[in-house]
Design an enzyme around this catalytic site. Structure first.
Site, PDB file in Angstrom:
ATOM      1  N   PRO A  89       0.827  -1.219   0.000  1.00 48.32           N
ATOM      2  CA  PRO A  89       0.000   0.000   0.000  1.00 48.32           C
ATOM      3  C   PRO A  89       0.860   1.267   0.000  1.00 48.32           C
ATOM      4  O   PRO A  89       0.362   2.352  -0.291  1.00 48.32           O
ATOM      5  CB  PRO A  89      -0.828  -0.119   1.285  1.00 48.32           C
ATOM      6  CG  PRO A  89      -0.116  -1.109   2.132  1.00 48.32           C
ATOM      7  CD  PRO A  89       0.654  -2.007   1.222  1.00 48.32           C
ATOM      8  N   ARG A 154      -4.332  -8.222 -20.217  1.00 52.05           N
ATOM      9  CA  ARG A 154      -5.254  -7.693 -21.236  1.00 52.05           C
ATOM     10  C   ARG A 154      -4.556  -6.941 -22.346  1.00 52.05           C
ATOM     11  O   ARG A 154      -5.100  -6.769 -23.440  1.00 52.05           O
ATOM     12  CB  ARG A 154      -6.257  -6.729 -20.592  1.00 52.05           C
ATOM     13  CG  ARG A 154      -7.260  -7.341 -19.673  1.00 52.05           C
ATOM     14  CD  ARG A 154      -8.089  -6.249 -19.001  1.00 52.05           C
ATOM     15  NE  ARG A 154      -8.806  -5.425 -19.964  1.00 52.05           N
ATOM     16  CZ  ARG A 154      -9.921  -5.781 -20.582  1.00 52.05           C
ATOM     17  NH1 ARG A 154     -10.461  -6.942 -20.315  1.00 52.05           N
ATOM     18  NH2 ARG A 154     -10.494  -4.980 -21.449  1.00 52.05           N
ATOM     19  N   ASP A 169     -11.088   0.706 -23.890  1.00 49.31           N
ATOM     20  CA  ASP A 169     -11.240   0.638 -22.438  1.00 49.31           C
ATOM     21  C   ASP A 169     -11.134   2.029 -21.835  1.00 49.31           C
ATOM     22  O   ASP A 169     -10.440   2.892 -22.354  1.00 49.31           O
ATOM     23  CB  ASP A 169     -10.101  -0.204 -21.813  1.00 49.31           C
ATOM     24  CG  ASP A 169     -10.400  -1.695 -21.846  1.00 49.31           C
ATOM     25  OD1 ASP A 169     -11.544  -2.070 -22.110  1.00 49.31           O
ATOM     26  OD2 ASP A 169      -9.449  -2.470 -21.611  1.00 49.31           O
TER      27      ASP A 169
END
Ligand code: ADE
Length: 253
Positions: A89, A154, A169
């Site tokens: 994070p 992708r 996209d």
């Protein structure tokens, strides 16, 4: 495109890679994804991967040795390593541009952090970048690793059947995607925008571009600054800005 994912929860990661677009791409050989159990790179009887933090404090810290050994083994097996991503994070925020860039690298190693943290020497001396998928804290890097594999995967030609849909996209052109509709043309009193039913391709393209601009301005005004706008776009955006209520405008400044 090759991925090596190092985790203490290999079954969790495997489960997320088995289905859908990524599952198919693995089955067809377009994506080579290997999941490694970090415990296989420990050297003690208890297969210890973590230890208490120097200086005290709560929680456990992932030890450096198993992670370094795992990457050594991957380097040996593959001949070299490409990018080494540490999921954290505290990393730099992952974007669509990173997905495209890393697809070009061809080999990505993903180290899943866990517990309170990872020994800092992993960040300093092993990872080539540390990556966050957003400003929230998850229990570990496994879900972020799946997100990153999906987004990079992708971008590999052939993985998504329809190349055009990848080009369109959200974010690929710096804009959010335009709205989509399918049959029926009227549902519970809500009609599909007439332009989409008109069969007029030029008008449809223009409607989609304008709706993408409208959504981006409303939801992600921060993206607007970077956007190349032609004259038609500029006129449309100026009109939208004039018609937005005052307090909404403040939020984007
Ligand atoms: N590990 C825990 N939270 C994370 C996040 N937001 N991104 C990447 N790795 C993480």
């Amino acid at each position: 495109m090759t991925f090596d994912i190092v985790t203490i929860f290999p079954r969790m990661v495997e489960a997320g890679l088995a289905e859908g677009v990524i599952g198919r791409a693995r089955a067809s050989g377009l994506l080579d994804v290997t999941v490694h159990d970090l415990r296989d790179f420990t050297s003690d009887r208890h297969r210890t991967v973590d230890d208490v933090p120097f200086g005290g404090g709560p929680g456990m810290v992932l030890k450096p040795e198993p992670l370094f050994r795992a990457v050594d083994a991957i380097r040996e097996a593959r001949g070299s390593v490409g990018a080494v991503l540490l999921m954290s994070p505290a990393g730099r925020r992952f974007t669509q541009a990173d997905a495209r860039r890393l697809a070009g690298v061809g080999h990505v190693v993903i180290l899943c952090g866990r517990y309170e943290g990872v020994d800092e020497r992993v960040r300093d001396c092993l990872a080539t970048e540390d990556v966050s998928i957003g400003d929230y804290v998850l229990s570990g890097g496994e879900l972020p690793a799946l997100v990153v594999v999906d987004a990079i995967g992708r971008q590999v030609p052939g993985v998504v059947g329809d190349e055009q849909s990848v080009d369109e996209d959200s974010f690929t052109r710096g804009l959010l995607d335009h709205p989509h509709y399918t049959r029926p043309a009227e549902f519970r009193g809500h009609r599909v925008p007439e332009t989409l039913l008109s069969g007029h391709h030029g008008e449809i393209r223009r409607w989609r571009r304008r709706e993408a601009l409208r959504l981006t301005l409303e939801r992600r005004p921060d993206l607007m600054a970077e956007l190349p706008l032609d004259e038609d776009d500029q006129m449309w955006v100026r009109g939208l800005e004039r018609s937005r209520p005052r307090d909404e405008k403040k939020g984007s400044e």
